[in-house]
Design a protein around this motif. Structure first.
Motif, mmCIF file in Angstrom:
data_model
loop_
_atom_site.group_PDB
_atom_site.id
_atom_site.type_symbol
_atom_site.label_atom_id
_atom_site.label_comp_id
_atom_site.label_asym_id
_atom_site.label_seq_id
_atom_site.Cartn_x
_atom_site.Cartn_y
_atom_site.Cartn_z
ATOM 1 N N VAL A 16 0.837 -1.206 0.000
ATOM 2 C CA VAL A 16 0.000 0.000 0.000
ATOM 3 C C VAL A 16 0.870 1.254 0.000
ATOM 4 C CG1 VAL A 16 -1.695 1.329 1.303
ATOM 5 C CG2 VAL A 16 -1.941 -1.154 1.104
ATOM 6 N N ILE A 17 1.927 1.257 0.847
ATOM 7 C CA ILE A 17 2.832 2.412 0.883
ATOM 8 C C ILE A 17 3.491 2.611 -0.473
ATOM 9 C CG2 ILE A 17 4.932 3.334 1.936
ATOM 10 C CD1 ILE A 17 4.191 1.826 4.485
ATOM 11 N N SER A 18 3.859 1.503 -1.109
ATOM 12 C CA SER A 18 4.539 1.561 -2.400
ATOM 13 C C SER A 18 3.660 2.161 -3.482
ATOM 14 C CB SER A 18 4.990 0.156 -2.803
ATOM 15 O OG SER A 18 5.692 0.168 -4.013
ATOM 16 N N GLY A 19 2.347 2.128 -3.289
ATOM 17 C CA GLY A 19 1.458 2.717 -4.273
ATOM 18 C C GLY A 19 1.532 4.231 -4.328
ATOM 19 N N PHE A 20 2.124 4.845 -3.292
ATOM 20 C CA PHE A 20 2.154 6.309 -3.227
ATOM 21 C C PHE A 20 3.581 6.856 -3.156
ATOM 22 C CE2 PHE A 20 -1.900 4.858 -1.662
ATOM 23 C CZ PHE A 20 -2.791 5.677 -2.315
ATOM 24 N N MET A 21 4.557 5.983 -3.201
ATOM 25 C CA MET A 21 5.948 6.413 -3.289
ATOM 26 C C MET A 21 6.720 5.338 -4.040
ATOM 27 S SD MET A 21 7.376 5.716 0.602
ATOM 28 C CE MET A 21 9.015 6.303 0.195
ATOM 29 N N GLN A 22 7.915 5.637 -4.467
ATOM 30 C CA GLN A 22 8.710 4.664 -5.205
ATOM 31 C C GLN A 22 8.894 3.388 -4.375
ATOM 32 O OE1 GLN A 22 10.380 5.020 -8.495
ATOM 33 N NE2 GLN A 22 8.607 6.377 -8.553
ATOM 34 N N ASN A 23 8.755 2.233 -5.032
ATOM 35 C CA ASN A 23 8.789 0.966 -4.293
ATOM 36 C C ASN A 23 10.097 0.748 -3.553
ATOM 37 O OD1 ASN A 23 10.346 0.331 -6.627
ATOM 38 N ND2 ASN A 23 8.515 -0.549 -7.598
ATOM 39 N N ILE A 24 11.196 1.233 -4.100
ATOM 40 C CA ILE A 24 12.470 1.076 -3.388
ATOM 41 C C ILE A 24 12.457 1.859 -2.084
ATOM 42 C CG2 ILE A 24 13.487 2.981 -4.740
ATOM 43 C CD1 ILE A 24 15.317 -0.038 -3.204
ATOM 44 N N GLY A 25 11.783 3.012 -2.103
ATOM 45 C CA GLY A 25 11.674 3.809 -0.882
ATOM 46 C C GLY A 25 10.832 3.119 0.170
ATOM 47 N N ALA A 26 9.699 2.554 -0.254
ATOM 48 C CA ALA A 26 8.825 1.862 0.688
ATOM 49 C C ALA A 26 9.533 0.665 1.310
ATOM 50 C CB ALA A 26 7.552 1.403 -0.029
ATOM 51 N N ALA A 27 10.243 -0.107 0.496
ATOM 52 C CA ALA A 27 10.946 -1.290 1.012
ATOM 53 C C ALA A 27 12.075 -0.896 1.946
ATOM 54 C CB ALA A 27 11.478 -2.120 -0.151
ATOM 55 N N ALA A 28 12.852 0.116 1.567
ATOM 56 C CA ALA A 28 13.990 0.522 2.390
ATOM 57 C C ALA A 28 13.540 1.109 3.726
ATOM 58 C CB ALA A 28 14.856 1.535 1.642
ATOM 59 N N LEU A 29 12.454 1.882 3.715
ATOM 60 C CA LEU A 29 11.963 2.475 4.951
ATOM 61 C C LEU A 29 11.421 1.414 5.908
ATOM 62 C CD1 LEU A 29 10.136 5.677 3.658
ATOM 63 C CD2 LEU A 29 12.294 5.560 4.898
ATOM 64 N N PHE A 30 10.834 0.362 5.353
ATOM 65 C CA PHE A 30 10.195 -0.642 6.203
ATOM 66 C C PHE A 30 11.150 -1.772 6.588
ATOM 67 C CE2 PHE A 30 5.903 -1.082 7.688
ATOM 68 C CZ PHE A 30 5.854 -2.370 8.187
ATOM 69 N N MET A 31 12.298 -1.871 5.922
ATOM 70 C CA MET A 31 13.206 -2.992 6.174
ATOM 71 C C MET A 31 13.699 -3.059 7.623
ATOM 72 S SD MET A 31 16.353 -4.362 3.849
ATOM 73 C CE MET A 31 17.414 -2.941 4.120
ATOM 74 N N PRO A 32 14.058 -1.930 8.271
ATOM 75 C CA PRO A 32 14.469 -2.036 9.681
ATOM 76 C C PRO A 32 13.373 -2.622 10.569
ATOM 77 C CG PRO A 32 15.103 0.094 8.782
ATOM 78 C CD PRO A 32 14.214 -0.554 7.765
ATOM 79 N N ALA A 33 12.118 -2.238 10.340
ATOM 80 C CA ALA A 33 11.021 -2.788 11.135
ATOM 81 C C ALA A 33 10.864 -4.281 10.881
ATOM 82 C CB ALA A 33 9.715 -2.056 10.805
ATOM 83 N N ALA A 34 10.993 -4.697 9.614
ATOM 84 C CA ALA A 34 10.868 -6.116 9.285
ATOM 85 C C ALA A 34 11.962 -6.935 9.951
ATOM 86 C CB ALA A 34 10.914 -6.295 7.764
ATOM 87 N N ARG A 35 13.164 -6.403 9.996
ATOM 88 C CA ARG A 35 14.269 -7.135 10.625
ATOM 89 C C ARG A 35 14.086 -7.209 12.144
ATOM 90 N NH1 ARG A 35 19.726 -4.827 7.930
ATOM 91 N NH2 ARG A 35 20.626 -6.574 9.084
ATOM 92 N N ARG A 36 13.523 -6.163 12.712
ATOM 93 C CA ARG A 36 13.231 -6.210 14.145
ATOM 94 C C ARG A 36 12.184 -7.278 14.447
ATOM 95 N NH1 ARG A 36 14.731 -2.092 17.575
ATOM 96 N NH2 ARG A 36 15.908 -0.397 16.629
ATOM 97 N N ILE A 37 11.171 -7.352 13.621
ATOM 98 C CA ILE A 37 10.132 -8.361 13.800
ATOM 99 C C ILE A 37 10.731 -9.755 13.698
ATOM 100 C CG2 ILE A 37 8.058 -9.350 12.753
ATOM 101 C CD1 ILE A 37 7.284 -6.485 11.959
ATOM 102 N N SER A 38 11.628 -9.951 12.765
ATOM 103 C CA SER A 38 12.290 -11.248 12.609
ATOM 104 C C SER A 38 13.064 -11.631 13.860
ATOM 105 C CB SER A 38 13.241 -11.202 11.405
ATOM 106 O OG SER A 38 14.038 -12.359 11.351
ATOM 107 N N THR A 39 13.787 -10.681 14.415
ATOM 108 C CA THR A 39 14.586 -10.954 15.613
ATOM 109 C C THR A 39 13.701 -11.279 16.804
ATOM 110 O OG1 THR A 39 16.317 -9.468 14.808
ATOM 111 C CG2 THR A 39 16.356 -10.029 17.151
ATOM 112 N N GLN A 40 12.606 -10.567 16.949
ATOM 113 C CA GLN A 40 11.748 -10.752 18.117
ATOM 114 C C GLN A 40 10.907 -12.021 18.042
ATOM 115 O OE1 GLN A 40 10.891 -5.996 18.773
ATOM 116 N NE2 GLN A 40 9.488 -7.436 19.637
ATOM 117 N N THR A 41 10.555 -12.442 16.848
ATOM 118 C CA THR A 41 9.645 -13.584 16.711
ATOM 119 C C THR A 41 10.351 -14.885 16.352
ATOM 120 O OG1 THR A 41 9.247 -13.077 14.375
ATOM 121 C CG2 THR A 41 7.768 -12.088 15.991
#
Length: 602
Positions: A106-131
């Protein structure tokens, strides 16, 4: 069109690049460098074109957006986002994958997909570590959905942004598409991707072992302090317990356990490293570390309930945010001669003493009266930010590197403001993507969100050189005429097809080109061709043009797309992992795209 020697050479280069990706003879960034060097030596591109990738809009944008994402992570913004997702998904891998991938789409629909992925990657890695969910099982679906998310709106990807400018054929300018003209097809594509990973995820995602949520002690400390125990959450019942302060309860003295945090059920406030004078009330939840036998005895004596998992303090006590460190009292430390109680570790530093190791004896239960001398080892639990502050005091020498980084929560409003201004520049002021993102990155550095050295360290230079090498390969395809030759050969073989066959051929051709050339280059080359073919076949040229622009996002089987390259190292992926997961995604994308175009545009 005749096959020239240059076309043969560029196809050979492409063949070897694919072999390098599949067999991993050298690292992928080295492949990019080899391409940059070989193409001008072979005369396929000019020297300036060979290194143009290093200054391209895509590569500069990636560098800037990674810095912006790192800034948001250092202020705790992405951690809060990760906790919101975990609140709804728990530790269910399927739910986590769907929520992360869907949100990024959804975020990628309103900004460049590389930006959406890069901005969300730290959160995704945190989720991976915690779960304990492997990072690749989160990041690969996230990357694919970030790419597909670009099909949601007219500003979601560069091909769609360019599309209206290309709607001219045989001197006729066709009606422009609206902001959400393609949204129905984009929604179908995202739903199909989420279902694809939900149904086939166990077979197509890398067969890595699930991540382990490690215990509180590192392997080094576990050899000495193995009887410290584990962290448990306990609930204090609403009846049968009167309000008491921690010192009255004497939990450490009687049960060799330490209270790490408390949660007040009325005020809903968390108290990490509570002080002895802090009180516990009926209904509170506490986090305690200790041996299972003593934890059970503590629960039985006070009639407290041991909860099945650490949930309330999952974020505060996760290995990303906190941990256990061993600090050795230095010779010139101000702590020498003081007792552990006099140091007031909880009050002054926000850390909880767990044990004292002096000489050859370890003490866990009676710590307050232990006198600290030079060389005494203190086992402490606390947030990494607290340990970073302690390290600067020079009173303790830590036996292991302090993990984590100082979270600059006070800078969160500035970081979010920088992101907001950057998005305003891109979406409203139409400032070039790379310039707007560089502005946001520079503003974060100047605002103290992160230092310039931290910004340099945040950039994944492997991704930069991989993409910088592949961009001139796309230029070589255009310079030599290889791109047009392949397009002409396919269309000549098809003849005068039906709408279904025509759109399928256009989609397949575009999908092929975007694997090795820029999606912008493929769009500019193929839209006029597709529109002319549509006219000759009696099909709407606008439908053919839209098919090209959407099919330019069908690039999953190689790590050549910026988003795929971005997550490659953080997710621990190999080129074959993209092939395994991307082959099915490519096929499903094509089917859904053609069906969607026939339903909504025919």
């Amino acid at each position: 069109m005749t096959i020239t020697p240059d076309i043969i050479i560029v196809l050979a280069v492409l063949f070897f690049v694919v072999l390098f990706f599949i067999f991993e003879w050298v690292r992928v960034d080295m492949v990019g460098i080899l391409v940059m060097v070989s193409l001008p030596l072979l005369g396929l591109v000019t020297p300036s074109q060979a290194i143009s990738g290093l200054s391209s809009n895509a590569v500069v944008s990636i560098i800037a957006v990674i810095i912006i994402g790192s800034g948001l992570d250092k202020t705790g913004v992405m951690n809060n986002l990760a906790q919101m997702i975990l609140k709804f998904s728990g530790k269910d891998e399927s739910k986590i994958t769907s929520m992360v991938a869907g949100t990024v789409a959804v975020i990628s629909g309103f900004m460049q997909n590389i930006g959406a992925a890069a901005l969300f990657m730290p959160a995704a890695r945190r989720i991976s570590t915690q779960t304990g969910v492997p990072a690749s099982h989160i990041l690969l679906p996230m990357a694919f959905c970030a790419i597909i998310g670009g099909t949601l709106t007219l500003v979601g990807s560069s091909p769609l942004i360019l599309l209206n400018d290309l709607l001219v054929v045989q001197g006729v300018r066709y009606e422009h598409f609206g902001m959400f003209s393609m949204t129905p097809v984009g929604i179908l594509l995202i739903i199909s991707a989420l279902l694809y990973f939900k149904v086939f995820g166990r077979w197509i995602l890398p067969h890595t072992k699930p991540g382990t949520v490690s215990g509180p002690l590192s392997p080094l400390l576990d050899k000495t302090y193995h009887n410290i125990g584990q962290i448990y959450e306990m609930e204090i019942p609403n009846d049968g317990f009167r309000e008491q302060c921690l010192s009255e309860l004497q939990i450490r003295s009687n049960y060799a356990c330490s209270v790490l945090a408390s949660y007040n059920s009325i005020t809903h406030k968390r108290n990490v490293a509570p002080r002895p004078e802090d009180t516990l009330c009926p209904g509170d939840i506490i986090a305690v570390i200790g041996d299972a036998i003593y934890i059970e005895k503590l629960a039985a004596d006070f009639r407290w309930k041991i909860l099945p998992e650490v949930k309330v303090f999952a974020d505060d006590l996760s290995s990303i945010n906190s941990g256990i460190m061993e600090g050795i009292v230095s010779p010139r430390s101000q702590l020498v001669g003081m007792t552990v109680g006099e140091i007031q570790l909880r009050k002054k530093y926000g850390v909880v003493p767990l044990a004292v190791f002096a000489g050859h004896e370890m003490t866990i239960s009676e710590l307050s009266d232990q006198v600290v001398s030079e060389g005494t080892a203190l086992l402490l639990h606390g947030k990494w930010s607290a340990f970073h502050q302690l390290k600067d005091q020079n009173d303790l020498v830590f036996t292991e590197p302090v993990q984590g980084e100082l979270i600059r929560e006070s800078k969160a409003p500035w970081a979010l403001g920088c992101l907001g201004v950057t998005m305003f520049m891109i979406l409203v002021l139409n400032v070039q993507l790379s310039i707007a993102l560089l502005f946001g990155a520079a503003a974060m550095i100047l605002g103290g969100v992160l230092t310039i050295d931290e910004a340099y360290r945040a950039v994944d230079w492997m991704t930069v050189f991989l993409l910088a090498g592949l961009i001139p390969l796309g230029l070589a395809f255009e310079n030599t005429g290889a791109a047009r030759m392949i397009a002409d050969m396919l269309m000549n073989a098809v003849g005068v097809p039906s709408s279904l066959v025509l759109l399928t051929c256009i989609g397949l051709l575009t999908s092929f080109f975007t694997l090795f050339t820029s999606n912008v280059g493929a769009t500019v080359l193929l839209v006029p061709l597709a529109m002319n073919l549509a006219l000759s076949c009696g099909t709407d040229p606008r439908t053919a043009a839209m098919t090209v622009a959407l099919a330019a996002s069908n690039t999953f089987i190689l790590p050549t797309h910026q988003v795929n390259a971005l997550i490659m190292r953080p997710a621990g992926l190999k080129a074959v992992d993209y092939l395994r997961a991307g082959a099915g995604m490519t096929l499903i994308f094509m089917i859904v795209l053609i069906v969607g175009m026939l339903i909504f545009f025919n």
